[in-house]
Scaffold this motif. Structure first.
Motif, PDB file in Angstrom:
ATOM      1  N   THR A  71      -4.430  -4.474 -11.545  1.00 57.55           N
ATOM      2  CA  THR A  71      -5.308  -3.310 -11.400  1.00 57.55           C
ATOM      3  C   THR A  71      -6.600  -3.515 -12.197  1.00 57.55           C
ATOM      4  OG1 THR A  71      -3.438  -1.837 -11.027  1.00 57.55           O
ATOM      5  CG2 THR A  71      -5.500  -0.813 -11.733  1.00 57.55           C
ATOM      6  N   MET A  72      -6.489  -4.067 -13.394  1.00 53.29           N
ATOM      7  CA  MET A  72      -7.681  -4.336 -14.205  1.00 53.29           C
ATOM      8  C   MET A  72      -8.614  -5.324 -13.498  1.00 53.29           C
ATOM      9  SD  MET A  72      -5.768  -4.560 -17.922  1.00 53.29           S
ATOM     10  CE  MET A  72      -7.105  -5.434 -18.702  1.00 53.29           C
ATOM     11  N   VAL A  73      -8.040  -6.373 -12.915  1.00 58.60           N
ATOM     12  CA  VAL A  73      -8.836  -7.357 -12.173  1.00 58.60           C
ATOM     13  C   VAL A  73      -9.498  -6.688 -10.966  1.00 58.60           C
ATOM     14  CG1 VAL A  73      -8.667  -9.440 -10.738  1.00 58.60           C
ATOM     15  CG2 VAL A  73      -7.500  -9.354 -12.962  1.00 58.60           C
ATOM     16  N   SER A  74      -8.722  -5.894 -10.233  1.00 59.48           N
ATOM     17  CA  SER A  74      -9.241  -5.222  -9.034  1.00 59.48           C
ATOM     18  C   SER A  74     -10.320  -4.209  -9.373  1.00 59.48           C
ATOM     19  CB  SER A  74      -8.101  -4.520  -8.294  1.00 59.48           C
ATOM     20  OG  SER A  74      -7.165  -5.450  -7.841  1.00 59.48           O
ATOM     21  N   GLY A  80     -13.485  -0.925  -7.996  1.00 59.23           N
ATOM     22  CA  GLY A  80     -13.532   0.361  -8.692  1.00 59.23           C
ATOM     23  C   GLY A  80     -12.263   1.180  -8.523  1.00 59.23           C
ATOM     24  N   THR A  81     -12.439   2.461  -8.297  1.00 61.98           N
ATOM     25  CA  THR A  81     -11.282   3.362  -8.246  1.00 61.98           C
ATOM     26  C   THR A  81     -10.349   3.084  -7.074  1.00 61.98           C
ATOM     27  OG1 THR A  81     -12.498   5.051  -7.015  1.00 61.98           O
ATOM     28  CG2 THR A  81     -12.502   5.212  -9.440  1.00 61.98           C
ATOM     29  N   SER A  82     -10.791   2.344  -6.086  1.00 63.53           N
ATOM     30  CA  SER A  82      -9.897   1.989  -4.976  1.00 63.53           C
ATOM     31  C   SER A  82      -8.715   1.142  -5.461  1.00 63.53           C
ATOM     32  CB  SER A  82     -10.660   1.247  -3.883  1.00 63.53           C
ATOM     33  OG  SER A  82     -11.622   2.108  -3.299  1.00 63.53           O
ATOM     34  N   ALA A  83      -8.829   0.540  -6.630  1.00 63.84           N
ATOM     35  CA  ALA A  83      -7.735  -0.250  -7.202  1.00 63.84           C
ATOM     36  C   ALA A  83      -6.474   0.581  -7.404  1.00 63.84           C
ATOM     37  CB  ALA A  83      -8.174  -0.874  -8.534  1.00 63.84           C
ATOM     38  N   ILE A  84      -6.634   1.885  -7.494  1.00 67.80           N
ATOM     39  CA  ILE A  84      -5.486   2.765  -7.718  1.00 67.80           C
ATOM     40  C   ILE A  84      -4.499   2.739  -6.550  1.00 67.80           C
ATOM     41  CG2 ILE A  84      -6.431   4.891  -6.721  1.00 67.80           C
ATOM     42  CD1 ILE A  84      -5.382   6.329  -9.251  1.00 67.80           C
ATOM     43  N   GLN A  85      -4.951   2.298  -5.387  1.00 69.30           N
ATOM     44  CA  GLN A  85      -4.094   2.304  -4.204  1.00 69.30           C
ATOM     45  C   GLN A  85      -3.162   1.106  -4.112  1.00 69.30           C
ATOM     46  OE1 GLN A  85      -6.031   3.301  -0.499  1.00 69.30           O
ATOM     47  NE2 GLN A  85      -7.529   4.561  -1.574  1.00 69.30           N
ATOM     48  N   SER A  86      -3.331   0.118  -4.965  1.00 67.78           N
ATOM     49  CA  SER A  86      -2.471  -1.065  -4.931  1.00 67.78           C
ATOM     50  C   SER A  86      -1.189  -0.825  -5.718  1.00 67.78           C
ATOM     51  CB  SER A  86      -3.192  -2.269  -5.524  1.00 67.78           C
ATOM     52  OG  SER A  86      -2.277  -3.341  -5.653  1.00 67.78           O
ATOM     53  N   ARG A  87      -0.090  -1.330  -5.176  1.00 64.45           N
ATOM     54  CA  ARG A  87       1.174  -1.279  -5.890  1.00 64.45           C
ATOM     55  C   ARG A  87       1.668  -2.700  -6.161  1.00 64.45           C
ATOM     56  NH1 ARG A  87       5.622   1.539  -3.386  1.00 64.45           N
ATOM     57  NH2 ARG A  87       5.002   0.524  -1.456  1.00 64.45           N
ATOM     58  N   ALA A  88       0.757  -3.622  -6.434  1.00 68.85           N
ATOM     59  CA  ALA A  88       1.150  -4.994  -6.734  1.00 68.85           C
ATOM     60  C   ALA A  88       2.188  -4.978  -7.850  1.00 68.85           C
ATOM     61  CB  ALA A  88      -0.066  -5.816  -7.157  1.00 68.85           C
ATOM     62  N   CYS A  89       3.182  -5.861  -7.729  1.00 72.64           N
ATOM     63  CA  CYS A  89       4.240  -5.890  -8.739  1.00 72.64           C
ATOM     64  C   CYS A  89       4.800  -7.300  -8.852  1.00 72.64           C
ATOM     65  CB  CYS A  89       5.343  -4.887  -8.388  1.00 72.64           C
ATOM     66  SG  CYS A  89       6.202  -5.229  -6.842  1.00 72.64           S
ATOM     67  N   ALA A  90       5.632  -7.501  -9.859  1.00 76.31           N
ATOM     68  CA  ALA A  90       6.249  -8.807 -10.070  1.00 76.31           C
ATOM     69  C   ALA A  90       7.574  -8.627 -10.786  1.00 76.31           C
ATOM     70  CB  ALA A  90       5.322  -9.708 -10.886  1.00 76.31           C
ATOM     71  N   GLY A  91       8.424  -9.627 -10.630  1.00 71.85           N
ATOM     72  CA  GLY A  91       9.714  -9.596 -11.297  1.00 71.85           C
ATOM     73  C   GLY A  91      10.360 -10.968 -11.288  1.00 71.85           C
ATOM     74  N   VAL A  92      11.590 -10.981 -11.775  1.00 71.19           N
ATOM     75  CA  VAL A  92      12.373 -12.209 -11.861  1.00 71.19           C
ATOM     76  C   VAL A  92      13.755 -11.926 -11.282  1.00 71.19           C
ATOM     77  CG1 VAL A  92      13.402 -13.897 -13.438  1.00 71.19           C
ATOM     78  CG2 VAL A  92      11.175 -12.921 -13.964  1.00 71.19           C
ATOM     79  N   ALA A  93      14.275 -12.884 -10.522  1.00 74.24           N
ATOM     80  CA  ALA A  93      15.645 -12.804 -10.016  1.00 74.24           C
ATOM     81  C   ALA A  93      16.203 -14.212  -9.889  1.00 74.24           C
ATOM     82  CB  ALA A  93      15.692 -12.100  -8.674  1.00 74.24           C
ATOM     83  N   LYS A  94      17.375 -14.420 -10.414  1.00 73.04           N
ATOM     84  CA  LYS A  94      18.067 -15.713 -10.348  1.00 73.04           C
ATOM     85  C   LYS A  94      17.180 -16.882 -10.780  1.00 73.04           C
ATOM     86  CE  LYS A  94      21.645 -14.383  -7.170  1.00 73.04           C
ATOM     87  NZ  LYS A  94      22.444 -13.837  -8.246  1.00 73.04           N
ATOM     88  N   GLY A  95      16.383 -16.654 -11.809  1.00 73.86           N
ATOM     89  CA  GLY A  95      15.536 -17.709 -12.347  1.00 73.86           C
ATOM     90  C   GLY A  95      14.289 -17.985 -11.533  1.00 73.86           C
ATOM     91  N   THR A  96      13.950 -17.112 -10.594  1.00 78.75           N
ATOM     92  CA  THR A  96      12.788 -17.273  -9.731  1.00 78.75           C
ATOM     93  C   THR A  96      11.806 -16.141  -9.982  1.00 78.75           C
ATOM     94  OG1 THR A  96      14.206 -18.253  -8.025  1.00 78.75           O
ATOM     95  CG2 THR A  96      12.033 -17.470  -7.312  1.00 78.75           C
ATOM     96  N   TYR A  97      10.532 -16.488 -10.099  1.00 78.12           N
ATOM     97  CA  TYR A  97       9.491 -15.477 -10.217  1.00 78.12           C
ATOM     98  C   TYR A  97       9.141 -14.956  -8.827  1.00 78.12           C
ATOM     99  CZ  TYR A  97       8.507 -16.940 -15.026  1.00 78.12           C
ATOM    100  OH  TYR A  97       8.596 -17.224 -16.361  1.00 78.12           O
ATOM    101  N   LEU A  98       8.922 -13.637  -8.736  1.00 75.05           N
ATOM    102  CA  LEU A  98       8.522 -13.012  -7.482  1.00 75.05           C
ATOM    103  C   LEU A  98       7.284 -12.160  -7.732  1.00 75.05           C
ATOM    104  CD1 LEU A  98      12.048 -12.263  -7.512  1.00 75.05           C
ATOM    105  CD2 LEU A  98      11.292 -12.782  -5.218  1.00 75.05           C
ATOM    106  N   PHE A  99       6.260 -12.346  -6.895  1.00 77.21           N
ATOM    107  CA  PHE A  99       5.023 -11.589  -7.009  1.00 77.21           C
ATOM    108  C   PHE A  99       4.709 -10.950  -5.666  1.00 77.21           C
ATOM    109  CE2 PHE A  99       4.841 -15.169  -9.911  1.00 77.21           C
ATOM    110  CZ  PHE A  99       4.552 -14.548 -11.111  1.00 77.21           C
ATOM    111  N   GLY A 121       0.804  -1.221   0.000  1.00 74.89           N
ATOM    112  CA  GLY A 121       0.000   0.000   0.000  1.00 74.89           C
ATOM    113  C   GLY A 121       0.835   1.268   0.000  1.00 74.89           C
ATOM    114  N   LEU A 122       0.238   2.327   0.492  1.00 77.52           N
ATOM    115  CA  LEU A 122       0.853   3.651   0.418  1.00 77.52           C
ATOM    116  C   LEU A 122       1.332   4.196   1.763  1.00 77.52           C
ATOM    117  CD1 LEU A 122      -1.766   5.220  -2.004  1.00 77.52           C
ATOM    118  CD2 LEU A 122       0.518   4.368  -2.581  1.00 77.52           C
ATOM    119  N   THR A 123       1.109   3.471   2.841  1.00 73.89           N
ATOM    120  CA  THR A 123       1.502   4.009   4.143  1.00 73.89           C
ATOM    121  C   THR A 123       3.013   3.927   4.340  1.00 73.89           C
ATOM    122  OG1 THR A 123       1.330   1.956   5.409  1.00 73.89           O
ATOM    123  CG2 THR A 123      -0.710   3.227   5.081  1.00 73.89           C
TER     124      THR A 123
END
Length: 176
Positions: A105-108, A113-132, A78-80
């Motif tokens: 964000t599209m799913v949320s 609704g507009t509350s989806a804007i407050q999420s900072r969900a993210c994902a990436g890859v490091a050393k061959g591992t997916y991170l969500f 979140g944003l806190t």
């Protein structure tokens, strides 16, 4: 791609919270239930406080573990002022999966609704591992799993998925 056989992933679940314990970690429980029901293996599970360095250290350790393919964290997106999970994830990523946050964000949006804007969900890859990194609510974990991850972590999903490229995620680290 129904001619492919399901390939289970080994998934670690990290709950980031200053207040949750193993007895009341509903978001972590939601993820464990979803991933095991889908046929994946729970590789490890932990709860850590909202401390950037501790989170990043755990992510790095799991990325270095050859028995872990995927890490899913919940909480701290979140944003806190105490929400540092996204920053910890980005400290570890070699590559960010930019569209994950957009799709989440599209799913949320459909649900909150507009509350989806407050999420900072993210994902990436490091050393061959997916991170969500997912928000800390059980509902957000269900949405991310049911609408995105259950498909992308299934080799049978087409036209493409994360599992089919998993063997190539760390090709840049191999000797040529």
């Amino acid at each position: 791609m129904t001619d492919r056989t399901f390939l289970p992933c080994r998934i670690a679940v990290l709950t980031v919270s200053d207040t949750r314990t193993s007895g009341d970690d509903r978001s972590g429980d939601t993820l464990v239930d979803r991933l095991t029901t889908a046929g994946h293996a729970l590789a490890d599970r932990a709860i850590l406080p909202d401390e950037r360095a501790e989170i990043a250290d755990r992510l790095r350790a799991w990325c270095a573990d050859p028995d872990i393919d995927v890490v899913i964290s919940t909480g701290g997106t979140g944003l806190t002022g105490r929400d540092v999970t996204v920053e910890a994830h980005r400290d570890v990523y070699e590559k960010e999966i930019d569209a994950f946050g957009t799709v989440f964000t599209m799913v949320s949006w459909k649900k909150i609704g507009t509350s989806a804007i407050q999420s900072r969900a993210c994902a990436g890859v490091a050393k061959g591992t997916y991170l969500f990194a997912l928000p800390g609510s059980p509902s957000a974990c269900r949405d991310a799993w049911d609408e995105i991850l259950v498909h992308q972590l299934d080799l049978r999903h087409g036209p493409c998925n994360f599992v089919e490229i998993m063997p190539r995620l760390d090709e840049h680290l191999r000797r040529k």
